[in-house]
Design an enzyme around this catalytic site. Sequence first.
Site, PDB file in Angstrom:
ATOM      1  N   THR A   1      62.782 -19.559  44.565  1.00  0.00           N
ATOM      2  CA  THR A   1      61.953 -19.950  45.924  1.00  0.00           C
ATOM      3  C   THR A   1      62.522 -19.347  47.091  1.00  0.00           C
ATOM      4  O   THR A   1      62.434 -18.175  47.960  1.00  0.00           O
ATOM      5  CB  THR A   1      61.158 -21.725  46.168  1.00  0.00           C
ATOM      6  OG1 THR A   1      62.540 -22.063  46.209  1.00  0.00           O
ATOM      7  CG2 THR A   1      60.631 -21.769  44.908  1.00  0.00           C
ATOM      8  N   THR A   2      64.135 -19.799  47.129  1.00  0.00           N
ATOM      9  CA  THR A   2      64.828 -19.110  48.292  1.00  0.00           C
ATOM     10  C   THR A   2      64.883 -17.840  47.993  1.00  0.00           C
ATOM     11  O   THR A   2      64.930 -16.516  48.509  1.00  0.00           O
ATOM     12  CB  THR A   2      66.681 -19.904  47.812  1.00  0.00           C
ATOM     13  OG1 THR A   2      65.709 -21.055  47.821  1.00  0.00           O
ATOM     14  CG2 THR A   2      67.002 -19.564  49.028  1.00  0.00           C
TER      15      THR A   2
END
Length: 533
Positions: free
Chosen positions: A92-93
Amino acid sequence: MASISLLNPKAEFARAAQALAINISAAKGLQDVMRTNLGPKGTVKMLVSGAGDIKITKDGNVLLHEMQIQHPTASMIARASTAQDDSTGDGTTTTVMLIGELLKQADIYLSEGLHPRIMTEGFEKARDKALEVLDEVKVPVEITKKNLMEIANTSLKTKVHPGLADLLTEVCVEAVLTIASENNSKPVDLHMVELMEMQHKTDTDTQLVRGLVMDHGARHPDMPKRLEKAYILTANVSLEYEKAEVNSGFFYKTAEERESFVRAEREFIDQRVKKVIELKRAVCDGKDRTFVLINQKGIDPISLDALAKEGILALRRAKRRNMERLALACGGTAMNSFDDLQEEHLGYAGVVYEHVLGENKYTFVEDCKNPLSVTILIKGPNKHTIVQIKDAIRDGLRAINNTIADKALVPGAGAFEVRAYNKLVDFKDTIKGKSRLAVQAFADALLVIPKTLAVNSGYDAQDTIVKLTVEDRLNPDLVGLDLATGEPMKPTDLGVYDNYIVKKQILNSCSIIASNLLLVDEVMRAGMTSLKG
């Protein structure tokens, strides 16, 4: 003047360069928030809700879910990242970072007058090339405990502190290997790993139970608290008075008639209890065996008393999902009626015991012969520690599952991004026209991952990138960044791996979303307003 103003004078709008600036600044803003979280050396964020609840996390997905994002473009990028988490459980990051960096790099060329459409076409070519490189560098792996430990450890170290990550790695890998079918012929159902929370002791007491933990206990004081070599009968049969399904009334002539009616109703339940007791006597008497009844419906006090006298541990109102898991963990069949009960319908557990914690009772069913369902018991001194561990375990399990599905891994520590950068720079020379600028922008954007890893570990970004790109050109093997020393290293030697499917998904979703945002030339807030205005 924008044509929308003629149709709706109250519409708010932003035209070409301004619209692009809005989108790019939103992506940069979100990237700046998430940047410091990337990698095992990343810092953590503390989220405080309106009610004052604290959540400490560095998991990108949790941050994006919990942060209140008002900007429409930023929330679109956040949604893309959470979709990434839903499908693969990780990355996600990285998704946020890469979208932000693609727009940042594109902005340099767009400000010099390059058309956004040429930019997006170049991005597509670069993405296809990057996916080719990904297929070249992926490492086929055998599904062994060692390989799965490496991938789970890489994933978990970016979520929790290293000591806890090592413990959770062992727990997650053991859990998946226990429930996986032989030869991994069937997909692994991660719902068969129950996550049970206990606010108790410290986070490093989290453990794997090869069986089931239920969050309720026996409902009778005389029932045994611990049984060994236990037969387990799972049932969905009511052992209490039932209300009639239709609303009906009874008229009695005499009190005796009512008495006989009540007796008959009691007799009906007693017969059911007798059948269980008879089965228990048949399979346990004279043998070193005990008996447990776990029922999905209710058991009334009189029935509980009869069962307690026989030394049967009875649990009532078990959750439905636990009934399915019990049959998988202990064997046996979940029964819907007590007619024709046989020994083969029973499951088996080596030990069943009750653990009382404050006012809560927990029942452990352990030492099953061939458990196809297990429980991870998450312990922690307070609520936010438990939530943090739970999020990390979920991602760790998904990383292991992805590896089993892909049967391949990609070396981590920024190695793939550096290799893709070098390949794209070479590939750029084969392209004619302006779209080669977009390929260069895509290549530069990929370097944001190793750069950020270096910065978060306290090293110089430029210095690191120069070392890595030069080393990668000289070496046929992939070269990543050693976060402990800041020097180039081979991720395969240190066991740092990423999931293939995660990288693939990141490349696809980031280039598509960045392209969509670049092609926006007008942002309007022109929805229907209330008629009061």
